[in-house]
Design an enzyme around this catalytic site. Structure first.
Site, PDB file in Angstrom:
ATOM      1  N   ARG A 294       0.876  -1.174   0.000  1.00 25.42           N
ATOM      2  CA  ARG A 294       0.000   0.000   0.000  1.00 25.42           C
ATOM      3  C   ARG A 294       0.910   1.221   0.000  1.00 25.42           C
ATOM      4  NH1 ARG A 294      -2.378  -0.200   6.289  1.00 25.42           N
ATOM      5  NH2 ARG A 294      -0.350  -0.559   7.216  1.00 25.42           N
TER       6      ARG A 294
ATOM      7  N   GLU B 251      -7.147   4.020  16.062  1.00 25.28           N
ATOM      8  CA  GLU B 251      -6.704   2.620  16.077  1.00 25.28           C
ATOM      9  C   GLU B 251      -5.911   2.366  17.353  1.00 25.28           C
ATOM     10  OE1 GLU B 251      -4.347   1.525  12.717  1.00 25.28           O
ATOM     11  OE2 GLU B 251      -5.757   2.376  11.282  1.00 25.28           O
TER      12      GLU B 251
ATOM     13  N   GLU C  69      -2.887   7.405   7.658  1.00 22.30           N
ATOM     14  CA  GLU C  69      -1.478   7.540   8.044  1.00 22.30           C
ATOM     15  C   GLU C  69      -0.594   8.076   6.910  1.00 22.30           C
ATOM     16  OE1 GLU C  69      -0.273   3.670   9.422  1.00 22.30           O
ATOM     17  OE2 GLU C  69      -0.876   4.160  11.439  1.00 22.30           O
TER      18      GLU C  69
ATOM     19  N   HIS D  84      -1.703 -10.125  13.222  1.00 24.93           N
ATOM     20  CA  HIS D  84      -2.075  -8.997  14.096  1.00 24.93           C
ATOM     21  C   HIS D  84      -3.187  -9.391  15.071  1.00 24.93           C
ATOM     22  CE1 HIS D  84      -2.971  -4.872  15.293  1.00 24.93           C
ATOM     23  NE2 HIS D  84      -1.879  -4.495  14.659  1.00 24.93           N
TER      24      HIS D  84
END
Ligand code: GLA
Length: 711
Positions: free
Chosen positions: A153, A343, A192, A394
């Protein structure tokens, strides 16, 4: 939703002759739809709880048949918000110009069914393969000249006009469709902001940006002292685009350019969304990089947003309450307002060197710490991991099987807490008497040339912050140029870049009765990252009545003593001298390198109705505590809460006629606490108490009881 139902219904509009259809659409748009959406907004949007717990949810990664069960489990855990969409571009626009948002609409309606509000992300952090392969100019080039490729990404070029056009189009489509949706409460632009581009077109933009800023090459050459190493520029297109090494003036301007470029990248999407979005929908972005070390100025980026939000991750190990609390205070300082934790980790991440898990109870403490420092929402990343993709390891709230993971119960408890305490906390925020000032220019200037690789700016800030917080005081961390009227004590640990305007702002604060304490490295540079021709603290030398004669990077500790006690300085030490007769020395160095021996390390001076103080060294923790006691006494900061055991943190939120104290036991042992007056713990069914025992990782949310009226 209703408009699209009307327009897509086979039985109505499509069978009409064209002119009747146009009339029908106009009628729907002008009369029926606004009326219906008002009704539906009024019906479907009960007032939001003032504290929200939530999660990132990626319905595009799962068969639709799983969605209802996921959302039902969220509802059962008292979650009230989901963030969706921020990486789903290839599902939203599977081919150029072909949009498919129906699945997203269905996901939002299902969220509504489970009483979950929705934050919608624009997917611009993850462009689809068709876009970057057809238009390679939308891809980023790194500082070494390598072209990014599809497969991760953030492969896009933030300065590319073509990429921005695609971003505007997808944002426009999303906002047309969901801008008045009663369940969509807000928008997140991208995610971000991280990687810059160094391609030739971006370099040309940088050069044009410099031209607008400086007007003439003579001005630029002078401010950057380009006579040094024959760097003199004769044409704008000779100026390089670099982020590391090179001229300090250029490096600082590159950060300013990066800030402006992300800001305009964001602006394009804000404009596209605002055109359609109901004003009640907020627009934010999710600031990452552990909120500290990004390449852009957060104060500037959040200027155009309705609300700030950030990512709160511990990574490896356990929560460091001081560091984390300071980062929350820093995020609150961007807009000097309530913020969201967009988050946080449900136990563990996948990216730390050792991705350890938070201890039982620690995830709940973290959520309450965020609230204590001024957040009104905490969202976990993420709900359920995709079966494949880079983040398989995660932490999540449910497993790949869709069943709760062990952490789920702790989150459900936290959700229950939030529901119990929400109404009492509505309209409250931390209110501080003490401010810590920082600036991106100063941070970047020191980062470019730390002079001692042990000099860590966040640690330096925390050295000042920790003893103030340990005494139970709320701290605002904020931009050095912000208004500081009303603060009793203002501390500036390292204002390396100090322009005459900033100096005048600080001096006026002191003259009107404020107490200003400057740390080492202050006042060395001007706004162009050029050395101030005066010694430190530059334009504040006359106000201080003293200056820095020389600075020294230390490898060994140096003894320090004076009326604040005895201890050591490490990493950095400056030799001060006093010039004004009313300046006094608070600390001297002991025997050291000869230059520092017996020289002043700290001085103070009354100025107007206040005082200005300069500390030239990084002191040990004990001396910082004595210094803190001296600062607090001298500036008459009022106590906020009684004494507490060492590991117990207190956060105070004030407002709407109420004072709430959030107590967090970060220690491994239970802590006994005696209160100065009876207080009600909002998380338990008990009358007000004057004593309480807080278990390890325990939380109490205490409401101060109204005092009986005087007779
Ligand atoms: C960041 C990103 C998320 C996810 C998490 C994992 O904060 O915003 O998309 O990658 O990290 O910790």
């Amino acid at each position: 939703m209703m408009l699209s139902l009307f327009l897509s219904s086979e039985s109505t509009s499509h069978r009409m002759p064209p002119f009747v259809r146009k009339l029908f659409i106009a009628l729907v748009l002008l009369v029926v739809y606004p009326a219906l959406s008002r009704v539906s907004a009024a019906q479907a949007a009960p007032p939001m709880p003032s504290l929200l717990l939530g999660s990132a949810w990626y319905p595009e990664q799962w068969p639709e048949s799983h969605w209802d069960a996921d959302l039902a489990l969220m509802e059962a855990a008292h979650l009230h918000v989901v963030r969706v969409g921020e990486f789903a571009w290839s599902r939203m626009e599977p081919a150029e110009g072909q949009y498919d948002l129906d699945w997203l609409g269905r996901a939002i309606r299902l969220a509504e069914k489970h009483h979950l509000a929705v934050v919608l992300g624009t997917p611009t952090d993850a462009p689809p393969a068709w876009l970057t392969s057809k238009y390679p100019d939308t891809l980023r080039v790194d500082e070494n000249g390598r072209l990014a490729q599809h497969g991760g990404r953030r492969q896009f070029n933030y300065a590319s006009p073509r990429y921005r056009l695609f971003c505007a189009q997808i944002s426009d489509h999303l906002a047309r469709r969901f801008g008045r949706d009663p369940d969509v409460i807000g928008w997140q632009i991208g995610n971000e902001y991280t990687d810059e581009s160094f391609d030739p077109a971006t370099r040309a933009q940088f050069q044009q940006w410099l031209q607008r800023r400086y007007g003439t090459l003579d001005a630029l050459n002078e401010h950057w002292s380009t006579a040094y190493w024959s760097q003199t520029y004769d044409r704008w297109d000779e100026i390089p685009l670099v982020a590391t090494g090179g001229n300090p003036g250029l490096l600082l301007e590159h950060r300013h350019f990066v800030t402006d470029t992300w800001r305009s990248f964001q602006r394009v999407q804000i404009d596209a969304i605002r055109k359609w979005a109901d004003p009640r929908q907020f627009i934010t972005t999710n600031i990452g990089g552990l909120a500290w070390s990004d390449h852009f100025d957060h104060y500037e980026i959040t200027r155009d947003l309705d609300m700030a939000s950030w990512d709160d991750y511990v990574g490896q190990g356990q929560l460091n309450p001081m560091r984390n609390g300071a980062l929350h205070d820093f995020a609150r300082g961007w807009k000097r307002a309530a913020f969201w934790v967009m988050e946080t980790q449900p136990g563990s991440v996948n990216w730390a060197p050792i991705s350890t898990t938070l201890n039982r109870g620690e995830t709940r403490v973290m959520a309450w710490q965020a609230i204590g420092h001024g957040a009104n929402a905490v969202l976990y990343w993420q709900w359920r991991s995709a079966l494949n993709g880079q983040e398989q390891y995660h932490g999540t709230l449910v497993g790949p099987d869709g069943e709760p993971m062990p952490i789920y119960d702790e989150v459900r408890q936290t959700g229950g807490d939030f529901e119990r305490a929400a109404s009492a906390l509505r309209g409250t925020q931390p209110v501080a008497q003490v401010a810590i000032l920082e600036s991106y220019d100063s941070r970047w200037a020191i980062d470019f040339q730390p002079h001692n690789h042990n000099y860590d700016e966040l640690q330096v800030l925390l050295d000042w912050y920790r003893p103030i917080r340990q005494k139970g005081f709320t701290v605002d961390i904020m931009n050095a140029s912000a208004s500081i009227d009303g603060y009793k004590l203002v501390v500036a640990p390292a204002l390396n870049v100090l322009s005459p305007e900033l100096a005048a702002h600080l001096k006026a604060y002191v003259e009107q009765g404020g107490h200003l304490v400057l740390g080492p490295r202050s006042g060395m540079k001007d706004a162009y990252n050029s050395l101030n021709p005066e010694r430190q603290p530059g334009p504040l030398v006359p106000a201080l009545g003293g200056r820095v004669e020389q600075y020294y990077a230390l490898d060994d500790a140096v003894p320090v003593s004076g009326i604040l006690g005895s201890g050591t300085a490490t990493i950095w030490a400056e030799q001060l001298s006093t010039q004004a007769s009313d300046a006094s020395v608070l600390l001297h160095y002991g025997k050291s390198n000869g230059w520092l021996d017996h020289q002043p390390a700290m001085m103070t001076r009354p100025l107007g109705k206040g005082t200005i103080t300069y500390l030239g060294a990084i002191l040990d923790a004990n001396l910082m505590q004595t210094l803190t006691a001296w600062m607090i006494d001298g500036s008459r900061v009022q106590p906020e809460f009684g004494p507490l055991p060492e590991d117990v943190e207190v956060c105070r939120r004030v407002g709407a006629g109420r004072t709430i104290y959030i107590l967090l036991n970060h220690g491994a042992l239970p802590a006994g606490i005696t209160l100065s007056a009876p207080m009600k713990d909002l998380l338990v069914d008990q009358p007000p108490q004057t004593t309480l025992t807080l278990a390890s990782q325990g939380v109490a949310v205490l409401e101060e009881q109204a005092q009986p009226a005087d007779r």
